[in-house]
Scaffold this active site. Sequence first.
Site, short mmCIF file in Angstrom:
data_model
loop_
_atom_site.label_atom_id
_atom_site.label_comp_id
_atom_site.label_asym_id
_atom_site.label_seq_id
_atom_site.Cartn_x
_atom_site.Cartn_y
_atom_site.Cartn_z
CG ASP A 13 -2.05 1.00 1.09
OD1 ASP A 13 -2.40 1.37 -0.04
OD2 ASP A 13 -2.57 1.44 2.14
N GLY A 14 0.34 2.31 -0.61
CA GLY A 14 1.00 3.62 -0.57
C GLY A 14 1.47 4.14 -1.92
CG ASN A 15 1.71 1.53 -5.29
OD1 ASN A 15 2.62 1.33 -4.50
ND2 ASN A 15 1.21 0.59 -6.08
CB SER A 58 -8.59 -5.41 -2.79
OG SER A 58 -9.34 -4.22 -2.98
CG ASN A 61 -8.00 -2.09 -4.92
OD1 ASN A 61 -7.08 -2.87 -4.74
ND2 ASN A 61 -8.27 -1.12 -4.04
NE ARG A 187 -7.70 0.81 5.64
CZ ARG A 187 -7.56 2.13 5.79
NH1 ARG A 187 -7.69 2.67 6.99
NH2 ARG A 187 -7.29 2.91 4.76
#
Length: 243
Positions: A13-15, A58, A61, A187
């Site tokens: 995560d974090g792109n 996901s 997404n 999370r």
Amino acid sequence: MPRIPDHIAIVMDGNGRWAEKRKRPRNMGHQAGLKALKRTAEHCARSGVKILTVFAFSSENWQRPRQEVSRLMELFLKALDREVKNLQQNGIRLTFIGDRSQFPAEIRERMIAAESLTHSNGEMTLNVAANYGGRWDIMQAAKNLAREVGEGHLAAEDIDRDMFASHLSTADIPDPDLLIRTGGEMRISNFLLWQCAYSELYFSPVLWPDFGPDELDRAIKAYQERERRFGKTGEQVRDKKRA
Ligand code: IPE
Ligand code: IPE
Ligand code: MG
């Protein structure tokens, strides 16, 4: 020698935030994320990790803006075309989990081709979760079990933990020992819900495109300092180690 986790799972995560910080389109973040995945997978293989499962897309997404979703599909297709050779050279087997039926045919075909090409590689398995959701996984297992009961192949009383697990998309692989999430969020976001029951969790503030060997080693070191008790007492666990 401290133990290397056999199976590491990562929520990459974090792109988007990485790109936004640079005033670049989010897609640039996803491209940089692919490079981080390559670095990380190679480092895992070198370190003796047996399975690396990464959350790439996901089941939720799809709700992102249409343009971001189609850029992600393009990137996925490009990666399947260009990166598989590299995995082959490094002896890495590629597998996928998730609901493939939602993907365009050309992606589905390349997924199958990449899986069969790398099938006998033994260095490490890179397991990519694409259109994956933990709830979907549990639901599809329940549906298949119900079908088997309905058809008379199975008695409901015979469904136990192992049998349930063998109907999940991860049937052939052990549960993750270590679950890492980058990007600072704490999370699970519907990742491996059943499989992470006893995984050690590690939350890293590093945005995924900045992730690599150093931060991975930090996560592995933190893992090695944990005591995994699986419901037992610390004393029981330490006694067993000594025995
Ligand atoms: C993870 O990065 C990649 C995918 C979910 C496809 P994000 O795109 O979620 O990045 P942030 O969380 O917006 O920074
Ligand atoms: C989780 O990240 C999914 C992937 C990394 C593929 P998200 O960015 O979708 O998670 P939320 O929405 O912040 O929970
Ligand atoms: Mg995110």
